[in-house]
Design an enzyme around this catalytic site. Structure first.
Site, PDB file in Angstrom:
ATOM      1  CG  ASP A 177       3.495 -11.160   8.410  1.00 23.16           C
ATOM      2  OD1 ASP A 177       3.345 -10.657   9.541  1.00 23.16           O
ATOM      3  OD2 ASP A 177       2.779 -12.072   7.973  1.00 23.16           O
ATOM      4  CB  SER A 178       5.192 -13.932  11.656  1.00 28.21           C
ATOM      5  OG  SER A 178       3.810 -13.781  11.440  1.00 28.21           O
ATOM      6  CB  CYS A 197      -3.148 -10.173  13.790  1.00 29.38           C
ATOM      7  SG  CYS A 197      -2.196 -11.516  13.027  1.00 29.38           S
ATOM      8  CB  CYS A 214       4.442  -8.809  11.724  1.00 27.85           C
ATOM      9  SG  CYS A 214       4.281 -10.007  13.075  1.00 27.85           S
ATOM     10  CD  GLU A 249       1.441 -18.111   7.850  1.00 31.57           C
ATOM     11  OE1 GLU A 249       2.098 -18.851   7.093  1.00 31.57           O
ATOM     12  OE2 GLU A 249       1.534 -16.857   7.809  1.00 31.57           O
ATOM     13  CG  HIS A 298      -1.596 -13.842   9.595  1.00 31.72           C
ATOM     14  ND1 HIS A 298      -0.487 -13.213  10.101  1.00 31.72           N
ATOM     15  CD2 HIS A 298      -1.136 -14.937   8.927  1.00 31.72           C
ATOM     16  CE1 HIS A 298       0.602 -13.897   9.763  1.00 31.72           C
ATOM     17  NE2 HIS A 298       0.239 -14.949   9.051  1.00 31.72           N
TER      18      HIS A 298
END
Lengths: 263, 263
Positions: A10-11, A183, A73, A152, A185
């Site tokens: 993932d990013s 997404c 991601c 994040e 996240h």
């Protein structure tokens, strides 16, 4: 049977939402995770760069002898999956197809919302896949570029998060009966998103849906893990170990082993 | 995108239960079906012969340029899938893994029944797969050799069917909360089986479950059908066209094109 780990990339920390579901549904599988938090978010970056970074993460996982790769991601899936899939020998899958199938299954009004990063929304991948299978569904796409930075920085419950999410989702409320969290996240912001959208709206967690596909491919390629093996899950981040570990420990509800890596 | 048909094979008419669900869930896919009713049931035959017959059916479908093959027969899946999969280039899948996953998901008491042909039950395939993924589940296996002839002779509602099913299932009633119909012929007997087992028992139709896997593999290999194409489903039988057509027309609720073929 194959005791090699499943690689997840993932990013940043978003892919942990896939890992949590993977550990729940497939308890015999070992996971190697790489999160590129140093360069997150990927969403605003040019496609060429996202492809380059994703290749770096894939090659890192291949160097760890993984048996399968999950691009956890949406941005990287939209930009890089098709190209990378042609080039490597291990099975690789992304999060967009499973999320799309779940949305088609869920909607009763044929009105589906999709939220994601700028790049994911610009790629129009969800709309394309959903309409390929079910042309009558109206897809409302919305980029939410301010969401990933909230996650994040571990601000998932802050008043800032509530304000940002409320403002961002205004143009979708009341329009759809199903909302794809496009997404990985976003599931970390799920309670606030559900609250803003209303309880009548079904939220689709693309990452969690992906685990059904992982399970099916483990069967198809006959590479399921082995029950008796001790599992040593391993997490790598390109940024600060401590920040990653705080989020990972909480989200996965265990003490995880995190190591820094430069790509 | 790939407009070639999906090939479906069975020892007889049982695989039509997979086709019905395939047509419902994947309306853009064309089907070529071959049923080996002349040599049904496969269940009591030696493994070597089942493998040989299954190869003949597979080769027939390959000669029709199919993009995927579904072994819609539990007996042939148990005996031949692994070997044939190694040898051919198109994706091929069977009905045992999807049925096993559905049973694991369904059971609350960890007691699952499996009924099938003599060969399917002797192969112990369902128990192996279920216990590989979930060792705590108790699997009660029972061969029901008298069921397939009832279906192939279109006696699915006769008093003979009721008597045979009642007698056969006595040793399972009250013991399980989930029963795998481990033969694609059995869904045609579903109302009677449900009645004998009781409404509290969840019946798993392995064939129907297989369609989720077909859908996933169409995505994975990027070989979904095309919406605008006119579909010409085609059915072949090694036995009498009229008997096959009667069952197929009723079960699929349409006028199907059936042709005889010698293998």
């Amino acid at each position: 049977m194959d005791k090699r780990p499943i690689g997840v990339l993932d990013s940043g920390v978003g892919g942990l939402t896939v890992v949590r579901e993977l550990m729940r549904q497939l308890p015999h599988e070992e996971v190697i995770y790489i999160g590129d938090s140093a360069r997150a978010p990927y969403g605003p970056r040019p496609a060429r760069q996202i492809l380059e970074y994703t290749w770096q993460l894939v090659n890192f996982l291949l160097s760890k002898d993984v048996k399968m790769i999950v691009i956890a991601c949406n941005t990287a899936t939209a930009v890089a999956l098709e190209e990378i899939k042609k080039e490597i020998d291990v099975p690789i899958l992304g999060v967009i197809l499973p999320g799309s199938r779940a949305a088609i299954k869920s909607t009763k009004t044929d009105k589906v919302g999709v939220i994601g990063t700028k790049m994911t929304i610009e790629s129009d991948s969800y709309r394309k896949v959903i309409n390929l299978k079910s042309p009558k569904i109206e897809v409302y796409s919305l980029a939410c570029p301010r969401f990933v930075p909230l996650v994040e920085s571990n601000e998932v419950n802050s008043s800032l998060a509530k304000k940002v999410i409320y403002e961002s989702l205004q143009e979708l409320t009341g329009k759809v009966d199903t909302l794809v969290l496009g997404c990985t996240h976003y599931p970390l912001l799920r309670p606030i998103i559900q609250n803003v959208m209303g309880t009548g709206v079904k939220l689709i967690d693309s990452g969690a849906e992906t685990v059904s596909d992982i399970s099916m491919l483990l069967d198809y390629f006959q590479i399921n893990g082995i029950e008796s093996e001790t599992l040593n899950h391993k997490f790598y981040t390109t940024a600060n170990v401590q920040s990653f570990k705080e989020i990972a420990d909480t989200w996965l509800n265990q003490d995880v082993e995190v190591e820094h890596v430069d790509l």
